[in-house]
Design an enzyme around this catalytic site. Structure first.
Site, mmCIF file in Angstrom:
data_model
loop_
_atom_site.group_PDB
_atom_site.id
_atom_site.type_symbol
_atom_site.label_atom_id
_atom_site.label_comp_id
_atom_site.label_asym_id
_atom_site.label_seq_id
_atom_site.Cartn_x
_atom_site.Cartn_y
_atom_site.Cartn_z
ATOM 1 N N ARG A 1 -41.958 41.329 5.562
ATOM 2 C CA ARG A 1 -40.901 41.694 4.630
ATOM 3 C C ARG A 1 -40.285 40.398 4.149
ATOM 4 N NH1 ARG A 1 -36.214 45.786 6.631
ATOM 5 N NH2 ARG A 1 -35.283 43.815 7.259
ATOM 6 N N TYR B 1 -28.910 78.921 -2.976
ATOM 7 C CA TYR B 1 -29.960 78.864 -4.003
ATOM 8 C C TYR B 1 -31.317 79.336 -3.490
ATOM 9 C CZ TYR B 1 -26.842 75.907 -6.827
ATOM 10 O OH TYR B 1 -25.805 75.412 -7.568
ATOM 11 N N CYS C 1 -26.379 72.537 -0.783
ATOM 12 C CA CYS C 1 -26.059 72.361 -2.201
ATOM 13 C C CYS C 1 -25.338 71.025 -2.404
ATOM 14 C CB CYS C 1 -25.174 73.504 -2.685
ATOM 15 S SG CYS C 1 -25.848 75.137 -2.314
ATOM 16 N N MET C 2 -24.999 70.716 -3.634
ATOM 17 C CA MET C 2 -24.377 69.419 -3.915
ATOM 18 C C MET C 2 -23.036 69.260 -3.207
ATOM 19 S SD MET C 2 -23.394 67.558 -7.530
ATOM 20 C CE MET C 2 -25.045 67.650 -8.188
ATOM 21 N N ASP C 3 -22.242 70.344 -3.215
ATOM 22 C CA ASP C 3 -20.871 70.247 -2.705
ATOM 23 C C ASP C 3 -20.618 71.096 -1.468
ATOM 24 O OD1 ASP C 3 -20.143 68.833 -5.146
ATOM 25 O OD2 ASP C 3 -20.337 70.797 -6.096
HETATM 26 C C1 LIG Z 1 -29.900 45.696 9.493
HETATM 27 C C2 LIG Z 1 -30.356 44.507 10.199
HETATM 28 C C3 LIG Z 1 -30.052 44.318 11.557
HETATM 29 C C4 LIG Z 1 -29.397 45.370 12.398
HETATM 30 O O1 LIG Z 1 -30.374 46.366 12.682
HETATM 31 P P1 LIG Z 1 -30.072 47.575 13.666
HETATM 32 O O2 LIG Z 1 -31.400 48.190 13.896
HETATM 33 O O3 LIG Z 1 -29.125 48.470 12.949
HETATM 34 O O4 LIG Z 1 -29.471 46.997 14.882
HETATM 35 C C5 LIG Z 1 -30.410 43.124 12.136
HETATM 36 N N1 LIG Z 1 -31.047 42.161 11.425
HETATM 37 C C6 LIG Z 1 -31.382 42.335 10.131
HETATM 38 C C7 LIG Z 1 -32.107 41.282 9.405
HETATM 39 C C8 LIG Z 1 -31.059 43.514 9.471
HETATM 40 O O5 LIG Z 1 -31.397 43.679 8.196
#
Ligand SMILES: *Cc1c(COP(=O)(O)O)cnc(C)c1O
Length: 398
Positions: free
Chosen positions: A134, A268, A320-322
């Site tokens: 990532r 709905y 529903c929405m609300d």
């Molecule tokens: C969101 C996040 C965390 C915290 O993650 P949790 O699983 O909620 O403890 C730690 N490091 C990074 C980079 C994150 O994006």
């Protein structure tokens, strides 16, 4: 409490206690409470303040504006922010003494430019992609960036204070990638130190790793979900198993209670049909408020749980929405105005955010972070006495 028909109570004592519990789980590390996304829906500033009071010493914010909001609120603790695109207000961040992650060559260039413009040194944490795939510098990219980072450090524009990364399988502590990522991380730390950085913090652990994998705690752990009292590893144990208490209670008052005859469709598309003469209750909270539509119910498969009096009932028919509808049964004694709870601590056997996650096929993270902007966050403190225990912060909470 009746201006809005539904609200999220956030117990700051629970957040304080959870931060303390996390510090105890990681006695050799500092705790960075991750407060991104409005503190996972719990209200940024009150939650951050409570986490610090409980023993966290750092705050983590995904986005630069979140970090700046913490500073504007007068919070002076260390703050790291990590997810920004070209053109982000990095100069403001440097001026506000916010630590910045660098995860790409362009980001180093922009941080250096921001530091020069601000006339001060930016504290930088190099983000390494140790296997998540990532954000972050892959090991070869890190090697290429290091000379430029060290030149910027020599010039006084930046100081590389941290190396950090994020796990792909923290919630499966035995998964081989956890060990594998830790090895890549150790190599990255060694490379950065060999290049001449004097690291203050190495950090890899989110909530799950903080609770289950002590050997990746390093100098700093970064729990988010667990700060709010939810379990990141529900298959291994609920919050109580880790000494955590869910901070958020989502509650509403019944808007309508009325009779329906047997065989009457509910909501709905009449996905739910009454099987007897019965009472139904209308709960004034819906998917616009974060109640997942995937947790709609049928007779065969009850929807997300709603605590009414001492009973837990499944949502009847479509969310529903609300609003949602619950089938209170033929002998119901409830009336309009009675309190219902969608989720809370679970201590009294009531429903939890994890139960809603299970009903909707998602994770508890999504249940709390998606509570809508229309739902006021009301910050309370169960450890405070008397009237002061209930601090009405509707609207002002964010
Ligand atoms: C969101 C996040 C965390 C915290 O993650 P949790 O699983 O909620 O403890 C730690 N490091 C990074 C980079 C994150 O994006």
């Amino acid at each position: 409490m009746s201006t809005y028909p539904a609200r999220a109570l956030v117990d700051l004592a629970a957040i304080r206690g959870n931060a303390a519990a996390l510090a105890a789980h990681a006695p050799t590390a500092q705790v960075m409470a991750v407060v991104k996304a409005d503190a996972y829906g719990h209200g940024l500033v009150p939650s951050a303040t409570a986490a610090l009071a409980g023993g966290a010493t750092w705050l983590g914010a995904a986005q630069v504006p979140e970090a700046l909001a913490l500073r504007r609120a007068g919070i002076g603790a260390r703050v790291l922010t990590w997810l920004y695109a070209p053109g982000a207000p990095l100069r403001e961040a440097v001026e506000a003494d916010v630590d910045l992650s660098v995860a790409a060559p362009w980001a180093l260039d922009e941080v250096v430019a921001a530091a020069r413009a601000a006339g001060r040194t930016a504290r930088v944490h190099l983000k390494v992609d140790t296997g998540l795939g990532r954000n972050g510098l892959t090991p070869p990219d890190l090697g290429e960036l290091l000379p430029a980072a060290m030149r910027a450090q020599a010039e006084g524009a930046v100081e590389v204070v941290g190396v950090w990364s994020h796990l792909a399988f923290a919630d499966e502590p035995q998964h081989p990638t956890v060990r594998g990522q830790a090895r890549v991380f150790a190599d990255a730390v060694a490379a950065v130190e060999a290049a001449g950085a004097h690291l203050e913090v190495r950090h890899l652990a989110n909530s799950a790793a903080t609770l289950t994998t002590p050997d990746v705690h390093y100098d700093l752990v970064r729990p988010g979900l667990a700060v709010y009292g939810l379990s990141p590893v529900p298959q291994l144990g609920g919050p109580a198993a880790f000494g955590l208490v869910p901070a958020m209670t989502l509650e509403a008052e019944l808007a309508t209670v009325k009779r329906l005859p047997a065989g009457h469709g509910v909501s709905y598309a009449h996905q739910y049909v009454t099987t007897q003469d019965t009472w139904v209750g209308v709960v004034p909270i819906g998917y616009a408020d974060g109640v997942p539509r995937h947790a709609s119910g049928t007779q065969e498969r009850p929807g997300g749980p709603v605590r009414v009096g001492g009973r837990t009932l499944g949502v009847a028919g479509r969310v529903c929405m609300d609003q949602v509808v619950v089938d209170l049964g033929p002998d119901a004694g409830e009336r309009a105005g009675d309190r219902v709870e969608l989720f809370g601590t679970g201590a009294d056997g009531g429903p939890t955010a994890q139960d809603w996650a299970d009903a909707a096929g998602t994770i508890s993270y999504e249940i709390v972070t998606r509570v809508g902007a229309r739902v006021p966050r009301v910050h309370v403190d169960s450890a405070a006495a008397g009237e002061g225990a209930r601090v009405a912060a509707a609207g002002a909470a964010r």
